[in-house]
Scaffold this active site. Structure first.
Site, PDB file in Angstrom:
ATOM      1  CG  HIS A  18      -2.124  -1.082   1.238  1.00  0.00           C
ATOM      2  ND1 HIS A  18      -2.894  -2.073   2.034  1.00  0.00           N
ATOM      3  CD2 HIS A  18      -1.900  -1.337  -0.379  1.00  0.00           C
ATOM      4  CE1 HIS A  18      -3.755  -2.710   1.509  1.00  0.00           C
ATOM      5  NE2 HIS A  18      -3.367  -2.586   0.120  1.00  0.00           N
ATOM      6  CG  HIS A  41      -6.430 -10.564  -7.951  1.00  0.00           C
ATOM      7  ND1 HIS A  41      -6.295 -10.454  -9.491  1.00  0.00           N
ATOM      8  CD2 HIS A  41      -7.079 -12.147  -7.810  1.00  0.00           C
ATOM      9  CE1 HIS A  41      -5.714 -11.426  -9.667  1.00  0.00           C
ATOM     10  NE2 HIS A  41      -6.319 -12.313  -9.917  1.00  0.00           N
ATOM     11  CB  SER A  99      -5.462  -2.291  -2.778  1.00  0.00           C
ATOM     12  OG  SER A  99      -6.550  -3.059  -3.443  1.00  0.00           O
ATOM     13  CD  GLU A 117     -13.274 -10.949  -4.415  1.00  0.00           C
ATOM     14  OE1 GLU A 117     -11.368 -10.428  -4.075  1.00  0.00           O
ATOM     15  OE2 GLU A 117     -12.857 -10.957  -3.942  1.00  0.00           O
ATOM     16  CG  ASP A 144     -10.400 -14.955 -13.670  1.00  0.00           C
ATOM     17  OD1 ASP A 144      -9.343 -13.914 -13.282  1.00  0.00           O
ATOM     18  OD2 ASP A 144     -10.581 -15.923 -13.269  1.00  0.00           O
ATOM     19  N   GLY A 145     -10.638 -11.177 -12.590  1.00  0.00           N
ATOM     20  CA  GLY A 145      -9.206  -9.654 -12.519  1.00  0.00           C
ATOM     21  C   GLY A 145      -8.971 -10.613 -14.044  1.00  0.00           C
ATOM     22  CG  ASP A 165      -2.225  -7.977  -3.363  1.00  0.00           C
ATOM     23  OD1 ASP A 165      -2.069  -8.660  -3.499  1.00  0.00           O
ATOM     24  OD2 ASP A 165      -3.325  -7.415  -2.997  1.00  0.00           O
TER      25      ASP A 165
END
Ligand code: SAM
Length: 284
Positions: A18, A41, A99, A117, A144-145, A165
């Protein structure tokens, strides 16, 4: 799905990731031109540190919990660290911002966030966390990212950050991340990419770095932070001791920003903490 970020929110790896996120966005804000942030994500956005999951691991206490610097001293901190701590404190003592919330706090009116997400309950929580920011350009998706990323690139702004991530639940995650980077770079070669990975073995981490270079990264910085916590406490699950980031196309000055911030942060996290910031492709 076993992975729940609530167990780990605010731990030393989140702190490092971060901080890097804030440092990159501070650079993107230097020009008036709009930018996009794509968080593949994203997680749930806000994590209740007094909740049962966070309390069970106590990881936040060993991460963000060690960084609470008195307000009078904060203006003397490196800028990215100062800004990161201000955002965390702004979220209240009880909640840790993930994030997508940190990115949201850094967006200007002309900028935008797409947060993805996969898991429905996390995605629903994310949507409600983001709903509080009505004056910002925010879009969240339950998807699905990895799949969505290529479809979203290049962003219409032609400048921006992609954060990848993943949870690293599957043995295949390193390869999946490298494949996603390869596909993404083909569509948005000038984008900034922030990739997080666990460092459980040097060989595995080095292999991943090699895969990212093979994926087409021409300029890339690697950042490692180890808090020297690998020893297993009797009866406890092994704790992650090492956290890694690869930043593709980092903004000019970002490497020095991270060195300055980690110089301050690492000894607070652990007296055994070690970090390294090094170019693995190209340089400034
Ligand atoms: C490490 S957490 C994300 C933390 C978040 N980026 C932050 O910094 O606050 C990983 C998240 O990815 C989600 N996830 C797992 N597989 C996914 C996929 N293929 N696409 C999108 N999200 C996924 C998990 O449910 C989890 O919430």
């Amino acid at each position: 799905m076993n992975y729940r970020h609530a167990f780990h929110a605010g731990n030393f790896a989140d702190v490092m990731k971060h901080l890097a996120l804030v440092a990159i966005l501070l650079h993107l804000r230097k020009k008036d031109a709009p930018f996009a942030v794509i968080d593949t994500h994203a997680g749930r956005g806000l994590y209740d540190l007094s909740g049962e999951q966070a309390a069970r691991t106590g990881e936040a206490a060993g991460g963000i919990g060690r960084l609470m610097v008195p307000a009078v001293m904060q203006s003397a901190l490196p800028e990215a660290l100062h800004r990161y701590l201000a955002i965390v404190e702004g979220a209240s003592a009880r909640f840790y911002p993930g994030s997508p919330i940190i990115a949201t706090m850094m967006l200007r009116p002309q900028d935008r966030l797409v947060a993805i997400e996969k898991h429905a309950d996390e995605a629903a929580a994310l949507k409600s966390s983001l709903a509080a920011f009505r004056n910002k350009a925010l879009h969240s998706e339950t998807a699905d990212g990895y799949v969505r990323l290529t479809a979203l690139l290049p962003p219409r702004e032609r400048r921006g950050l992609v954060l990848i991530d993943p949870p690293f639940e599957d043995a295949d995650e390193f390869a999946a991340q490298a494949r996603a980077v390869a596909a993404a770079l083909k569509k948005f070669a000038t984008g900034i990419y922030l990739l997080w990975f666990p460092v459980k073995s040097a060989a595995e981490a080095n292999e991943f770095a090699g895969e990212v270079l093979t994926a087409g990264a021409k300029k890339a910085l690697r950042i490692d932070l180890d808090i020297g916590a690998a020893e297993r406490v009797a009866g406890e699950k092994e704790r992650l001791s090492g956290s890694g980031l690869i930043v593709i196309n980092p903004p000019y000055g970002f490497a020095d920003d991270m060195r300055a911030a980690l110089q301050y942060v690492a000894p607070l996290l652990s007296d055994k903490a070690r970090f390294e910031v090094r170019w693995i492709a190209g340089e400034e």
